[in-house]
Design a protein around this motif. Structure first.
Motif, PDB file in Angstrom:
ATOM      1  N   ARG A 229       0.833  -1.213   0.000  1.00 12.56           N
ATOM      2  CA  ARG A 229       0.000   0.000   0.000  1.00 12.56           C
ATOM      3  C   ARG A 229       0.866   1.262   0.000  1.00 12.56           C
ATOM      4  NH1 ARG A 229      -1.942   4.014  -0.651  1.00 12.56           N
ATOM      5  NH2 ARG A 229      -3.795   4.986   0.255  1.00 12.56           N
ATOM      6  N   ALA A 230       1.963   1.219   0.730  1.00 15.23           N
ATOM      7  CA  ALA A 230       2.805   2.413   0.866  1.00 15.23           C
ATOM      8  C   ALA A 230       3.700   2.654  -0.338  1.00 15.23           C
ATOM      9  CB  ALA A 230       3.663   2.288   2.122  1.00 15.23           C
ATOM     10  N   ASN A 231       4.002   1.612  -1.106  1.00 16.39           N
ATOM     11  CA  ASN A 231       5.047   1.747  -2.115  1.00 16.39           C
ATOM     12  C   ASN A 231       4.623   1.476  -3.556  1.00 16.39           C
ATOM     13  OD1 ASN A 231       7.613   2.163  -0.418  1.00 16.39           O
ATOM     14  ND2 ASN A 231       6.657   0.410   0.576  1.00 16.39           N
ATOM     15  N   VAL A 232       3.393   1.042  -3.749  1.00 11.18           N
ATOM     16  CA  VAL A 232       2.920   0.742  -5.100  1.00 11.18           C
ATOM     17  C   VAL A 232       1.888   1.790  -5.504  1.00 11.18           C
ATOM     18  CG1 VAL A 232       1.713  -0.970  -6.528  1.00 11.18           C
ATOM     19  CG2 VAL A 232       3.397  -1.709  -4.818  1.00 11.18           C
ATOM     20  N   PRO A 233       1.908   2.273  -6.759  1.00  6.59           N
ATOM     21  CA  PRO A 233       0.943   3.284  -7.203  1.00  6.59           C
ATOM     22  C   PRO A 233      -0.497   2.886  -6.903  1.00  6.59           C
ATOM     23  CG  PRO A 233       2.628   2.963  -8.867  1.00  6.59           C
ATOM     24  CD  PRO A 233       2.876   1.931  -7.807  1.00  6.59           C
ATOM     25  N   SER A 234      -1.319   3.882  -6.653  1.00  4.74           N
ATOM     26  CA  SER A 234      -2.678   3.656  -6.153  1.00  4.74           C
ATOM     27  C   SER A 234      -3.527   2.782  -7.059  1.00  4.74           C
ATOM     28  CB  SER A 234      -3.386   4.998  -5.939  1.00  4.74           C
ATOM     29  OG  SER A 234      -3.421   5.725  -7.164  1.00  4.74           O
ATOM     30  N   LYS A 235      -3.294   2.791  -8.378  1.00  5.67           N
ATOM     31  CA  LYS A 235      -4.106   2.012  -9.293  1.00  5.67           C
ATOM     32  C   LYS A 235      -3.695   0.533  -9.331  1.00  5.67           C
ATOM     33  CE  LYS A 235      -5.319   5.826 -12.398  1.00  5.67           C
ATOM     34  NZ  LYS A 235      -5.265   6.314 -13.799  1.00  5.67           N
ATOM     35  N   GLN A 236      -2.555   0.220  -8.702  1.00 10.52           N
ATOM     36  CA  GLN A 236      -2.033  -1.147  -8.780  1.00 10.52           C
ATOM     37  C   GLN A 236      -1.972  -1.877  -7.438  1.00 10.52           C
ATOM     38  OE1 GLN A 236       1.791  -0.938 -10.661  1.00 10.52           O
ATOM     39  NE2 GLN A 236       1.020   0.039 -12.507  1.00 10.52           N
ATOM     40  N   TRP A 237      -1.927  -1.141  -6.337  1.00 16.67           N
ATOM     41  CA  TRP A 237      -1.603  -1.781  -5.064  1.00 16.67           C
ATOM     42  C   TRP A 237      -2.634  -2.822  -4.642  1.00 16.67           C
ATOM     43  CZ3 TRP A 237      -3.786  -2.247  -0.234  1.00 16.67           C
ATOM     44  CH2 TRP A 237      -4.902  -1.448   0.055  1.00 16.67           C
TER      45      TRP A 237
END
Length: 247
Positions: A229-237
């Motif tokens: 959640r903290a490190n992956v872009p919002s559309k992919q996490w």
């Protein structure tokens, strides 16, 4: 189930773990045993209590010039009986945390050594009467330290003589209780402080919403999803988190 502690709430049982660890840290009890499957926060809770009592792990304590009475040693993984004897001897006045050392519990000699270390006396004599070629260890010594034994086994599966010598807490949990525990941790500012409260909360919500797809629910699941959640872009996490949880 009640015999394994499920009749008590998760919060109650973790408070019991904290209380027993605090007793060992203060020298009020020589030993404690904490059982339950891996990844539910046993080690996190125990080391936090030790640190709250001013303890540091051996490597850090040496540079801080702490006395042995404020040092804890973490022992992980496989151990032979003689290696266990050496560990007890070399740390005879410290707190020793045996974490995931279940191999000890399947060896009769190791069990006898553990029984001596876990006993209820303030000073416990640990003995090794068989000669070992080239050994630099005495045949016996007085152990004055504390022991916290963490096992992934159920409490009822442990040797009765071992269980009877220590204060014990079983942390067996069902899925709802694991989520309850995770919810409590997410509200604790010391849990994953490098991540925001929102990130941790979003991760927990993701797990709750997809519980039926989680293959192995434990605290590590929450940690992994929060990092995604903290490190992956919002559309992919969310897709990545779902994939990870289902493996």
């Amino acid at each position: 189930q009640e015999a394994e502690g499920l009749a008590f709430s998760v919060a109650d049982r973790f408070s019991f773990v904290e209380a027993l660890t605090d007793m060992v840290a203060k020298g009020k009890s020589p030993s404690a045993i904490v059982t339950g499957e891996g990844g539910i926060g046993k080690t996190y809770t125990i080391t936090k209590v030790l640190k709250d009592n001013g303890f540091l792990p051996a490597d850090d304590a040496e540079s801080a010039h702490l006395p042995p009475s404020k040092v804890y040693v973490m022992v992980k993984g496989y151990s032979t009986p003689y290696a266990l004897y050496r560990t007890l001897y070399e740390n005879q006045d410290r707190v020793i945390v045996f974490d995931d050392c279940d191999s000890i519990l399947s060896d009769a000699t190791a069990i006898n050594l553990l029984k001596a270390a876990l006993d209820s006396y303030a000073k416990r004599t640990v003995s090794w009467q068989t000669e070992v070629k080239g050994s630099d260890l005495p045949n016996s010594f007085v152990f004055t330290g504390g022991v916290v034994f963490i096992s992934n086994k159920s409490l009822t599966s442990l040797d009765q003589a071992v269980r009877s010598r220590a204060l014990c807490v079983d942390l067996s949990m069902n899925a709802d209780q694991k989520l309850e525990r995770m919810g409590h941790l997410v509200e604790d500012p010391t849990f994953q402080p490098e991540l925001s409260a929102k990130v941790n909360a979003d991760a927990l919500a993701m797990i709750r919403d997809n519980l039926s797809k989680v293959k192995n629910l434990n605290l590590r699941t929450l940690i992994q999803v929060a990092k995604i959640r903290a490190n992956v872009p919002s559309k992919q996490w969310e897709k990545l988190a779902l994939y990870t949880m289902s493996q």
